[in-house]
Design a protein around this motif. Structure first.
Motif, PDB file in Angstrom:
ATOM      1  N   MET A 173      38.949  33.642  59.740  1.00 37.41           N
ATOM      2  CA  MET A 173      39.822  32.305  60.752  1.00 37.41           C
ATOM      3  C   MET A 173      41.491  32.883  60.208  1.00 37.41           C
ATOM      4  O   MET A 173      41.799  33.343  59.912  1.00 37.41           O
ATOM      5  N   GLY A 174      42.221  32.141  61.882  1.00 30.51           N
ATOM      6  CA  GLY A 174      43.623  32.727  61.964  1.00 30.51           C
ATOM      7  C   GLY A 174      44.089  31.148  62.721  1.00 30.51           C
ATOM      8  O   GLY A 174      43.254  30.555  63.151  1.00 30.51           O
ATOM      9  N   TRP A 175      45.454  31.903  62.427  1.00 32.69           N
ATOM     10  CA  TRP A 175      46.454  30.799  63.575  1.00 32.69           C
ATOM     11  C   TRP A 175      46.702  31.799  63.853  1.00 32.69           C
ATOM     12  O   TRP A 175      48.023  33.116  63.881  1.00 32.69           O
ATOM     13  N   TYR A 176      47.216  31.737  65.484  1.00 35.84           N
ATOM     14  CA  TYR A 176      48.128  32.105  67.248  1.00 35.84           C
ATOM     15  C   TYR A 176      49.153  31.269  67.483  1.00 35.84           C
ATOM     16  O   TYR A 176      48.920  30.089  66.578  1.00 35.84           O
ATOM     17  N   ARG A 177      49.928  31.844  68.002  1.00 31.18           N
ATOM     18  CA  ARG A 177      51.022  30.486  68.758  1.00 31.18           C
ATOM     19  C   ARG A 177      50.908  31.325  69.960  1.00 31.18           C
ATOM     20  O   ARG A 177      51.614  32.578  70.003  1.00 31.18           O
ATOM     21  N   ALA A 218      48.711  34.197  61.458  1.00 28.77           N
ATOM     22  CA  ALA A 218      48.269  34.927  60.065  1.00 28.77           C
ATOM     23  C   ALA A 218      46.562  34.606  60.394  1.00 28.77           C
ATOM     24  O   ALA A 218      45.962  33.960  61.247  1.00 28.77           O
ATOM     25  N   THR A 219      45.690  35.495  58.928  1.00 30.73           N
ATOM     26  CA  THR A 219      44.564  35.082  59.424  1.00 30.73           C
ATOM     27  C   THR A 219      43.747  35.393  58.087  1.00 30.73           C
ATOM     28  O   THR A 219      44.705  35.482  57.226  1.00 30.73           O
ATOM     29  N   ASN A 251      46.489  37.763  56.425  1.00 29.35           N
ATOM     30  CA  ASN A 251      47.665  38.528  56.503  1.00 29.35           C
ATOM     31  C   ASN A 251      48.303  38.005  57.669  1.00 29.35           C
ATOM     32  O   ASN A 251      48.130  37.286  57.925  1.00 29.35           O
ATOM     33  N   TYR A 252      49.260  38.250  57.246  1.00 29.23           N
ATOM     34  CA  TYR A 252      50.848  37.455  58.197  1.00 29.23           C
ATOM     35  C   TYR A 252      51.442  38.436  58.737  1.00 29.23           C
ATOM     36  O   TYR A 252      51.849  39.410  59.008  1.00 29.23           O
ATOM     37  N   SER A 253      51.581  38.210  60.194  1.00 26.75           N
ATOM     38  CA  SER A 253      53.083  38.909  60.980  1.00 26.75           C
ATOM     39  C   SER A 253      53.772  38.490  60.235  1.00 26.75           C
ATOM     40  O   SER A 253      54.075  37.651  59.295  1.00 26.75           O
ATOM     41  N   ASP A 254      55.023  39.737  60.783  1.00 26.67           N
ATOM     42  CA  ASP A 254      56.652  40.005  60.231  1.00 26.67           C
ATOM     43  C   ASP A 254      56.910  38.766  59.706  1.00 26.67           C
ATOM     44  O   ASP A 254      57.753  38.159  59.087  1.00 26.67           O
ATOM     45  N   SER A 255      56.784  37.804  61.532  1.00 26.33           N
ATOM     46  CA  SER A 255      57.911  36.495  61.689  1.00 26.33           C
ATOM     47  C   SER A 255      58.174  35.570  60.515  1.00 26.33           C
ATOM     48  O   SER A 255      58.817  35.228  60.505  1.00 26.33           O
ATOM     49  N   VAL A 256      56.249  35.330  60.365  1.00 21.38           N
ATOM     50  CA  VAL A 256      56.255  34.319  59.244  1.00 21.38           C
ATOM     51  C   VAL A 256      55.829  34.366  57.718  1.00 21.38           C
ATOM     52  O   VAL A 256      55.690  33.654  56.962  1.00 21.38           O
TER      53      VAL A 256
END
Length: 117
Positions: free
Chosen positions: A34-38, A49-50, A58-63
């Motif tokens: 499952m993941g969140w995209y924007r 994030a996933t 797992n997170y993007s560096d920005s968050v």
């Protein structure tokens, strides 16, 4: 029928918090990452994030260190707790489900998050 229904978006001041929810139905939730995209206006959709079925995030560096993704396989739900929000976090946030083997995926309809004073 597959459904991913996001909720929890809204308007928040910089430094504030929001919690997004995504309720899933119509597929075997536990075998999907499952993941969140924007997607911000004029920009490409990006990963936020996933989380794997076992709960590995797992997170993007920005968050990183501001957002927390979690899931409950019994409730077929994934959440995104967002803290220390910044104006640059303003975007439509989408829930995504990706099959662990086939990589076939589903998308929700999105929920608007606006960070502004």
């Amino acid at each position: 029928q597959v459904q991913l229904v996001e909720s929890g978006g809204g308007l928040v001041q910089p430094g504030g918090s929001l919690r997004l929810s995504c309720a899933a139905s119509g597929f075997q939730f536990r075998i999907y990452v499952m993941g969140w995209y924007r997607q911000a206006p004029g920009k490409q959709r990006e990963l936020v994030a996933t989380i794997t079925s076992s709960g590995r995030p797992n997170y993007s560096d920005s968050v990183k260190n501001r957002f927390t993704i979690s899931r409950d396989n019994a409730k077929n739900t994934v959440w995104l707790q967002m803290s220390s929000l910044k104006p640059e976090d303003t975007a439509v946030y989408y829930c995504n489900a990706e099959h662990i083997l086939t990589k076939n995926d589903y998308w929700g309809q999105g929920t608007q998050v606006t960070v502004s004073s």
